[in-house]
Design an enzyme around this catalytic site. Structure first.
Site, PDB file in Angstrom:
ATOM      1  CB  SER A 127      -3.343  -5.400   6.581  1.00  0.00           C
ATOM      2  OG  SER A 127      -2.812  -4.321   7.348  1.00  0.00           O
TER       3      SER A 127
ATOM      4  CE1 TYR B 224      -6.276  -1.883   3.410  1.00  0.00           C
ATOM      5  CE2 TYR B 224      -5.013  -1.824   5.688  1.00  0.00           C
ATOM      6  CZ  TYR B 224      -5.194  -2.211   3.997  1.00  0.00           C
ATOM      7  OH  TYR B 224      -4.163  -2.667   3.510  1.00  0.00           O
TER       8      TYR B 224
HETATM    9  P1  NAP Z   1      -1.176  -0.942  -5.019  1.00  0.00           P
HETATM   10  O1  NAP Z   1       0.194  -0.649  -5.408  1.00  0.00           O
HETATM   11  O2  NAP Z   1      -2.392   0.004  -5.180  1.00  0.00           O
HETATM   12  O3  NAP Z   1      -1.601  -2.155  -5.668  1.00  0.00           O
HETATM   13  C1  NAP Z   1      -3.030  -2.774  -6.020  1.00  0.00           C
HETATM   14  C2  NAP Z   1      -3.243  -3.081  -7.258  1.00  0.00           C
HETATM   15  O4  NAP Z   1      -4.520  -3.523  -7.220  1.00  0.00           O
HETATM   16  C3  NAP Z   1      -3.466  -1.797  -7.998  1.00  0.00           C
HETATM   17  O5  NAP Z   1      -2.777  -2.163  -9.217  1.00  0.00           O
HETATM   18  C4  NAP Z   1      -4.943  -1.704  -8.190  1.00  0.00           C
HETATM   19  O6  NAP Z   1      -5.385  -1.017  -9.474  1.00  0.00           O
HETATM   20  C5  NAP Z   1      -5.503  -3.169  -8.173  1.00  0.00           C
HETATM   21  N1  NAP Z   1      -6.869  -3.221  -7.986  1.00  0.00           N
HETATM   22  C6  NAP Z   1      -7.652  -2.337  -7.254  1.00  0.00           C
HETATM   23  N2  NAP Z   1      -8.890  -2.943  -7.067  1.00  0.00           N
HETATM   24  C7  NAP Z   1      -8.951  -3.802  -8.111  1.00  0.00           C
HETATM   25  C8  NAP Z   1     -10.067  -4.608  -8.586  1.00  0.00           C
HETATM   26  N3  NAP Z   1     -11.389  -4.292  -8.031  1.00  0.00           N
HETATM   27  N4  NAP Z   1      -9.764  -5.813  -9.582  1.00  0.00           N
HETATM   28  C9  NAP Z   1      -8.389  -5.680  -9.870  1.00  0.00           C
HETATM   29  N5  NAP Z   1      -7.626  -5.089  -9.433  1.00  0.00           N
HETATM   30  C10 NAP Z   1      -7.500  -4.162  -8.475  1.00  0.00           C
HETATM   31  O7  NAP Z   1      -1.346  -1.388  -3.515  1.00  0.00           O
HETATM   32  P2  NAP Z   1      -0.386  -2.568  -2.440  1.00  0.00           P
HETATM   33  O8  NAP Z   1       0.219  -1.654  -1.658  1.00  0.00           O
HETATM   34  O9  NAP Z   1       0.611  -3.225  -3.662  1.00  0.00           O
HETATM   35  O10 NAP Z   1      -1.358  -3.330  -1.900  1.00  0.00           O
HETATM   36  C11 NAP Z   1      -1.561  -4.895  -2.478  1.00  0.00           C
HETATM   37  C12 NAP Z   1      -2.249  -5.501  -1.324  1.00  0.00           C
HETATM   38  O11 NAP Z   1      -1.539  -5.510  -0.056  1.00  0.00           O
HETATM   39  C13 NAP Z   1      -3.678  -4.796  -0.784  1.00  0.00           C
HETATM   40  O12 NAP Z   1      -4.410  -5.788  -0.577  1.00  0.00           O
HETATM   41  C14 NAP Z   1      -3.467  -4.144   0.566  1.00  0.00           C
HETATM   42  O13 NAP Z   1      -4.475  -3.779   1.155  1.00  0.00           O
HETATM   43  C15 NAP Z   1      -2.334  -4.951   1.103  1.00  0.00           C
HETATM   44  N6  NAP Z   1      -1.523  -4.281   2.170  1.00  0.00           N
HETATM   45  C16 NAP Z   1      -0.699  -3.221   1.529  1.00  0.00           C
HETATM   46  C17 NAP Z   1       0.166  -2.949   2.940  1.00  0.00           C
HETATM   47  C18 NAP Z   1       0.984  -1.534   2.412  1.00  0.00           C
HETATM   48  O14 NAP Z   1       1.454  -1.114   3.237  1.00  0.00           O
HETATM   49  N7  NAP Z   1       1.287  -1.059   1.223  1.00  0.00           N
HETATM   50  C19 NAP Z   1       0.157  -3.169   3.970  1.00  0.00           C
HETATM   51  C20 NAP Z   1      -0.538  -4.285   4.161  1.00  0.00           C
HETATM   52  C21 NAP Z   1      -1.433  -5.032   3.187  1.00  0.00           C
HETATM   53  P3  NAP Z   1      -5.762   0.523  -9.337  1.00  0.00           P
HETATM   54  O15 NAP Z   1      -4.634   1.247  -9.081  1.00  0.00           O
HETATM   55  O16 NAP Z   1      -6.521   0.711 -10.583  1.00  0.00           O
HETATM   56  O17 NAP Z   1      -6.609   0.632  -8.211  1.00  0.00           O
END
Ligand code: NAP
Length: 257
Positions: free
Chosen positions: A141, A154
């Protein structure tokens, strides 16, 4: 068809960036292994891949659980013979300045965001090493680079993932394995929508505060990150090794005033 015939595992692809990437990769010809902790959401992504005419498979596994990750990798190898690309995308958020974070909450963020990159990589790498071919994309990130208020746990994990990416690249370059990292800014996904709801009374204030951090007038979308992931997953990025790729609307390197 930039990913024709590639077998690609995307962790946490039942939602947000992972889901959007899974759909794009399948449209580009990959066989996508959708993984998520949430079975219903993972199956939903798979249904959409199939409805779109793509190929895929859902495997329920917790990326923090060694046995279930090992079983997931074994199952893929048994069925498809190899894994071309591993996208370590699953992650959770952690809000709070360091003194506000309870030990259990700290531990969970560390477990999912670091162990959740370590375990899938640990079990996939020997297969890639044997073939002398592989490609790993780690989800960091832009907070790995910038200080952001009340994100102690985080940002610690995302900094660790960036450092790990560089070390992995050094160790596995000899096996023709590339390892790169994605550094998104704020992207509108369920993960961020949930944080906005719990941290602000007024959604308009929340959006305005995010926009203040970046140069772009628009907020980031999952598709913006999916396109960057597509570049890293494809052979077009073959000269990128151990590198961070920023998709952040200017949040890391720009300043308005
Ligand atoms: P999201 O919509 O919450 O999707 C993440 C998915 O990962 C969810 O379906 C979640 O399931 C699943 N997950 C969580 N813990 C898990 C585990 N132990 N085993 C398998 N699956 C698991 O989040 P997103 O925003 O798309 O984020 C995806 C990645 O991008 C993350 O690593 C996040 O840190 C990174 N990121 C996001 C942003 C942002 O602004 N959105 C910015 C920078 C980086 P549950 O719903 O059941 O928890």
């Amino acid at each position: 068809m930039r990913l024709a015939n590639k077998v690609i595992l995307i962790t946490g692809s039942g939602s947000g960036i992972g889901r959007s990437t899974a759909l794009l990769f399948a449209r580009e010809g990959a066989t996508v292994i959708v993984n998520d902790l949430d079975e219903a959401k993972g199956i939903e992504t798979l249904k959409d891949i199939h409805a779109d005419g793509g190929k895929g498979h859902f495997i329920h596994a917790d990326v923090t659980h060694a046995e279930s990750v090992e079983q997931m990798v074994d199952q893929i190898i048994e069925q498809y013979g190899h894994i071309d690309v591993l996208f370590n995308n699953a992650g959770i958020s952690g809000v709070g300045a360091l003194h506000e974070v309870e030990p259990d909450a700290w531990e969970r963020v560390i477990q999912v965001n670091i162990r959740g990159v370590y375990l899938p990589s640990k079990y996939v790498l020997p297969h890639m090493m044997k073939r002398k071919s592989g490609n790993i994309i780690n989800m960091s990130s832009c907070v790995a680079e910038i200080g952001l208020a009340r994100r102690a746990s985080y940002s610690a994990t995302k900094g660790a993932v960036l450092a790990l990416t560089k070390s992995m690249q050094v160790d596995y370059a000899a096996y023709n394995i590339r390892v790169n990292a994605l550094l998104p800014g704020t992207i509108l996904t369920p993960f961020v929508e949930n944080y906005l709801k719990t941290s602000y009374d007024n959604p308009a204030t929340a959006i305005a505060s995010i926009k203040k951090r970046q140069l772009s007038e628009e907020l980031g979308l999952p598709e913006d990150v999916a396109q960057a992931a597509l570049f890293l997953a494809s052979d077009e990025s073959k000269f990128m090794m151990g590198s961070p790729l920023y998709i952040d609307g200017g949040a890391t390197f720009g300043k308005n005033a």
